[in-house]
Design a protein around this motif. Structure first.
Motif, PDB file in Angstrom:
ATOM      1  N   VAL A 213       1.173  -1.524  -0.121  1.00 50.84           N
ATOM      2  CA  VAL A 213       0.133  -0.060   0.051  1.00 50.84           C
ATOM      3  C   VAL A 213       0.592   1.726  -0.184  1.00 50.84           C
ATOM      4  O   VAL A 213       0.689   2.573  -0.668  1.00 50.84           O
ATOM      5  CB  VAL A 213      -1.039  -0.148   1.037  1.00 50.84           C
ATOM      6  N   SER A 215       3.307   1.195  -1.279  1.00 50.38           N
ATOM      7  CA  SER A 215       4.216   1.300  -2.780  1.00 50.38           C
ATOM      8  C   SER A 215       3.249   2.509  -3.454  1.00 50.38           C
ATOM      9  O   SER A 215       3.275   2.786  -4.535  1.00 50.38           O
ATOM     10  CB  SER A 215       4.570   0.776  -3.451  1.00 50.38           C
ATOM     11  N   MET A 216       1.689   2.536  -3.012  1.00 47.70           N
ATOM     12  CA  MET A 216       1.213   3.315  -3.764  1.00 47.70           C
ATOM     13  C   MET A 216       1.110   5.036  -3.650  1.00 47.70           C
ATOM     14  O   MET A 216       0.615   5.318  -4.675  1.00 47.70           O
ATOM     15  CB  MET A 216      -0.356   3.108  -3.594  1.00 47.70           C
ATOM     16  N   GLU A 219      -0.469   9.750  -0.175  1.00 49.08           N
ATOM     17  CA  GLU A 219      -1.531   9.739   0.326  1.00 49.08           C
ATOM     18  C   GLU A 219      -2.804   9.202  -0.092  1.00 49.08           C
ATOM     19  O   GLU A 219      -3.389   8.960   0.806  1.00 49.08           O
ATOM     20  CB  GLU A 219      -1.646  11.125  -0.676  1.00 49.08           C
ATOM     21  N   GLU A 220      -2.431   8.048  -1.104  1.00 51.67           N
ATOM     22  CA  GLU A 220      -3.457   6.953  -1.118  1.00 51.67           C
ATOM     23  C   GLU A 220      -2.958   5.820   0.365  1.00 51.67           C
ATOM     24  O   GLU A 220      -4.121   5.691   0.331  1.00 51.67           O
ATOM     25  CB  GLU A 220      -3.035   6.295  -2.135  1.00 51.67           C
ATOM     26  N   LYS A 222      -2.649   6.246   2.852  1.00 50.49           N
ATOM     27  CA  LYS A 222      -3.114   7.381   4.400  1.00 50.49           C
ATOM     28  C   LYS A 222      -4.792   6.807   4.280  1.00 50.49           C
ATOM     29  O   LYS A 222      -5.633   6.623   5.133  1.00 50.49           O
ATOM     30  CB  LYS A 222      -2.813   8.558   4.190  1.00 50.49           C
ATOM     31  N   ALA A 223      -5.420   6.983   2.726  1.00 50.75           N
ATOM     32  CA  ALA A 223      -6.628   7.348   2.607  1.00 50.75           C
ATOM     33  C   ALA A 223      -7.211   6.061   2.684  1.00 50.75           C
ATOM     34  O   ALA A 223      -8.442   5.584   2.949  1.00 50.75           O
ATOM     35  CB  ALA A 223      -6.937   7.585   0.474  1.00 50.75           C
ATOM     36  N   LEU A 224      -5.925   4.473   2.427  1.00 46.33           N
ATOM     37  CA  LEU A 224      -6.937   3.306   2.955  1.00 46.33           C
ATOM     38  C   LEU A 224      -6.476   2.925   4.116  1.00 46.33           C
ATOM     39  O   LEU A 224      -7.077   1.814   3.861  1.00 46.33           O
ATOM     40  CB  LEU A 224      -6.101   2.701   1.696  1.00 46.33           C
ATOM     41  N   GLY A 225      -6.176   3.978   5.255  1.00 45.73           N
ATOM     42  CA  GLY A 225      -6.130   3.687   6.543  1.00 45.73           C
ATOM     43  C   GLY A 225      -4.911   3.120   7.045  1.00 45.73           C
ATOM     44  O   GLY A 225      -4.761   2.464   8.004  1.00 45.73           O
ATOM     45  N   VAL A 226      -3.706   3.365   5.841  1.00 44.96           N
ATOM     46  CA  VAL A 226      -2.605   2.666   6.925  1.00 44.96           C
ATOM     47  C   VAL A 226      -2.451   4.164   7.579  1.00 44.96           C
ATOM     48  O   VAL A 226      -1.932   5.128   6.857  1.00 44.96           O
ATOM     49  CB  VAL A 226      -1.924   2.303   5.685  1.00 44.96           C
TER      50      VAL A 226
ATOM     51  N   LEU B  50      -6.971  14.268   5.004  1.00 46.52           N
ATOM     52  CA  LEU B  50      -4.917  13.767   4.961  1.00 46.52           C
ATOM     53  C   LEU B  50      -4.561  14.587   5.512  1.00 46.52           C
ATOM     54  O   LEU B  50      -3.274  15.159   5.158  1.00 46.52           O
ATOM     55  CB  LEU B  50      -5.147  13.512   3.450  1.00 46.52           C
ATOM     56  N   PRO B  70      -7.457   5.834  11.406  1.00 45.38           N
ATOM     57  CA  PRO B  70      -7.062   5.907  10.388  1.00 45.38           C
ATOM     58  C   PRO B  70      -7.952   5.121   9.648  1.00 45.38           C
ATOM     59  O   PRO B  70      -8.596   5.211   8.354  1.00 45.38           O
ATOM     60  CB  PRO B  70      -5.317   5.521   9.496  1.00 45.38           C
ATOM     61  N   LYS B  71      -7.534   3.715  10.328  1.00 45.34           N
ATOM     62  CA  LYS B  71      -8.809   2.858   9.768  1.00 45.34           C
ATOM     63  C   LYS B  71      -9.852   2.676   9.533  1.00 45.34           C
ATOM     64  O   LYS B  71     -10.820   2.436   8.994  1.00 45.34           O
ATOM     65  CB  LYS B  71      -8.174   1.027  10.393  1.00 45.34           C
ATOM     66  N   ALA B  74     -10.974   5.407   7.224  1.00 46.49           N
ATOM     67  CA  ALA B  74     -11.354   4.391   5.770  1.00 46.49           C
ATOM     68  C   ALA B  74     -12.189   3.592   5.904  1.00 46.49           C
ATOM     69  O   ALA B  74     -12.777   2.971   4.216  1.00 46.49           O
ATOM     70  CB  ALA B  74     -10.056   3.839   5.345  1.00 46.49           C
ATOM     71  N   GLN B 154     -13.656  -1.221  -0.220  1.00 41.21           N
ATOM     72  CA  GLN B 154     -13.182  -0.950   0.928  1.00 41.21           C
ATOM     73  C   GLN B 154     -14.050  -0.369   1.791  1.00 41.21           C
ATOM     74  O   GLN B 154     -14.313  -0.113   3.150  1.00 41.21           O
ATOM     75  CB  GLN B 154     -12.165   0.737   0.847  1.00 41.21           C
TER      76      GLN B 154
END
Lengths: 328, 256
Positions: A213, A215-216, A219-220, A222-226, B50, B70-71, B74, B154
């Motif tokens: 994740v 490596s994307m 910002e992506e 973070k938005a994916l929840g990482v 963000l 963050p989780k 998301a 998601q």
């Protein structure tokens, strides 16, 4: 399925390579001697050579190759750049300086190893410290710039130590160390570094999905929840630990952390859950072969850093020509 | 659902957002229009959590997103970035599975439920046939569809998109907009920034116009997209052509 088959094949190849590596050298061991050895009737000479000299050396080569390749793969994914190697954040420059300092101060062997590790980690902290001085902007870019500064700093400090070193005693040791070698490996060293290195590698493999994740882009991710900062610090910490320990074991060995990740990615694709263990396996195998070559090809042993570079450079050029499968 | 209260933000002495209120309701497609540098991307980043706003705060169903992990965030809000090529050629299914990372444990292992969600997201967008293709080898339109599938996998109900059609060809732009409209019918909520008033008119239920960091207009596309507002935002003269009660398109005066 296809990947698990490949793992099995490589593990078998690894076993076979270890037997070959144990057998070849200035004192060749033939199959009749192996039979005697397994029956507990080996000569003392053979016992010393196999158990005290070759086995720790072979295990060290496997461990160091695996560590360099896996941290290379992890760094390439984390920094979204297939051209970086574990030395990106200055760990090798720092570790080299630490080793040189230890040699000049005439520290015990343990002292040299301790300084090697400490300065390797310190160089990465310097790089991350520089990156954290500036808020905003691309974190990845700032870390790369921090790494350049830190590498340059410790390389110049190394030059000072070399310049000041006694040219008849210390300087040759430093130069030899910087070219890498497994000839100094003993069970004691191996016993001390094996556990932390294994833990570092397991940490990276466990983080595989998170590194995917990252490596994307930040910002992506973070938005994916990482939690990007936390994952990055843990992964950089693990990679730094294992790469500086490679210098502790065998000096500076270049190119493995750049070439092996490329080959592994061409074969299994970029998914780090598969790529990281595959890199470790292939890196270990590769360094075992190269190390066996250093002590058998020529009458005198060649420093391994020279061979990894001489083999790695043409392979890398070929890989680039063959097309960039697995990255853009 | 997602609500921003009097948001203010400035980059090193340049104020880009000033007292901005946004309120998204379930099933809406909201388009954010505004000239370059007016704070659209900053506003989207703040809404996704963000970027922390310097003034004001953002809530999701009453809870401040700043205090969510963050989780958790998301699981409510997904992001579809601007078209990018990516560096590593992950297979499409792996990219969509990345959308499940917020639901996974420490080991990040995909469960059968994760795989199911990923496959149904691909099926919903009619791109199941791409599952095993490398993401980097896809066309721009296909890549955006994959990123929308990832947003669906998601499990988030609100999808925020930063200029999702930028860089796509004409056909892919329209196909993407059409798909957004269909998903909104199913209850997903979209907020997109766009440079095309025509797209905002065709796909959105509401348009928010930003000018110099402030909300210039907020209402149905038919109310808000007018010759005056386009002149005020972009400094160009247009004539509005009326095709039906719901569709009026701007044509530049020189070509009208």
């Amino acid at each position: 399925m296809k990947n698990s088959l490949l793992f099995v094949i490589l593990l078998l190849l690894l076993g076979l390579s270890m037997v070959v590596a144990l057998s070849v050298g200035q004192y060749p061991i033939e199959s009749s001697m192996w039979i005697a050895f397994l029956q507990g009737e080996a000569s003392d000479v053979m016992h010393t050579i196999v158990v005290e000299l070759r086995l720790p050396r072979i295990l060290a080569a496997l461990l160091v190759g695996a560590a360099l390749a896996i941290s290379g793969s992890a760094f390439q994914s984390m920094f979204v750049n297939p051209l970086v190697s574990p030395s990106l954040l200055g760990v090798l420059a720092g570790a080299s300086f630490g080793a040189a300092l230890g040699i000049v101060w005439e520290q015990s062997w343990w002292g040299v190893q301790f300084l090697t590790f400490v300065f390797g980690a310190l160089a990465v902290l310097v790089a991350m410290g520089i990156a954290s001085m500036y808020r905003g902007g691309s974190t990845v870019l700032l870390l790369v710039l921090g790494g350049i500064v830190s590498s340059a700093l410790f390389t110049s400090l190394l030059s000072i130590v070399k310049y000041a070193a006694d040219p008849y005693t210390h300087l040759p040791s430093i130069v030899y160390w910087l070219m890498g070698s497994f000839s100094m490996v003993e069970w004691d060293t191996l016993g001390m570094v094996a556990l932390p290195m294994a833990l570092g590698m397991v940490t990276l493999v466990v983080l595989g999905s998170y590194i995917n994740v990252l490596s994307m882009g930040d910002e992506e991710a973070k938005a994916l929840g990482v939690n990007v900062t936390r994952v990055r610090i843990i992964a950089i910490g693990a990679a730094t630990l294992i790469s500086s320990l490679t210098v502790v074991v065998a000096g500076v060995i270049g190119w493995v952390g750049l070439v092996i990740p490329h080959i592994a990615r061409m074969i299994v694709g970029p998914n780090n859950r598969v790529l990281l263990p595959m890199s470790a396996l292939m890196g270990g195998l590769y360094l075992l072969w190269i190390d066996t070559a250093t002590r058998t090809l020529f009458r005198a042993e060649v420093p391994i850093g020279i061979l990894t570079a001489l083999v790695g450079i043409p392979v890398f050029v070929l890989l680039l020509r063959e097309g960039k499968k697995g990255w853009n | 659902m997602l609500k921003a209260h009097t948001i203010g933000y400035a980059y090193a002495h340049k104020r880009v957002l000033d007292g901005v209120d946004v309120d998204l309701h379930a099933g809406e497609v909201v388009s954010l229009l505004g000239p370059n540098g007016t704070g659209k991307s900053t506003l989207l980043k703040i809404l996704m959590g963000l970027l922390a706003p310097q003034e004001g705060h953002v809530t999701f169903e009453g809870d401040a997103i700043a205090s969510m992990s963050p989780k958790l965030r998301a699981r409510h809000i997904a992001y579809v970035p601007q078209l990018h090529t990516g560096v590593f050629g992950y297979s499409v299914i792996d990219v969509v599975l990345m959308g499940r990372i917020a639901q996974q444990g420490l080991l990040g292992r995909s469960s059968s439920q994760d795989l199911e969600m990923a496959h149904s997201a691909l099926a919903k967008l009619d791109i199941t046939h791409l599952s095993h293709r490398p993401y980097t080898a896809l066309s721009g339109g296909e890549r955006q569809m994959v990123l929308i599938a990832r947003a669906l996998a998601q499990g988030a109900k609100v999808v925020i998109m930063d200029e999702p059609v930028a860089g796509l060809d004409y056909g892919n732009q329209l196909r993407l907009l059409e798909r957004i409209g269909q998903l909104a019918q199913e209850g997903y909520t979209f907020l997109q920034s766009t440079h095309y008033p025509e797209h905002a008119m065709m796909v959105s239920t509401r348009v928010i116009m930003l000018k110099e960091g402030k909300i210039y207009a907020n209402g149905t596309p038919q109310e808000v997209i007018t010759a005056q507002s386009i002149k005020a935002l972009y400094g160009v003269d247009v004539v509005m052509h009326r095709y039906s009660d719901t569709l009026q398109l701007p044509i530049p005066r020189g070509f009208a």
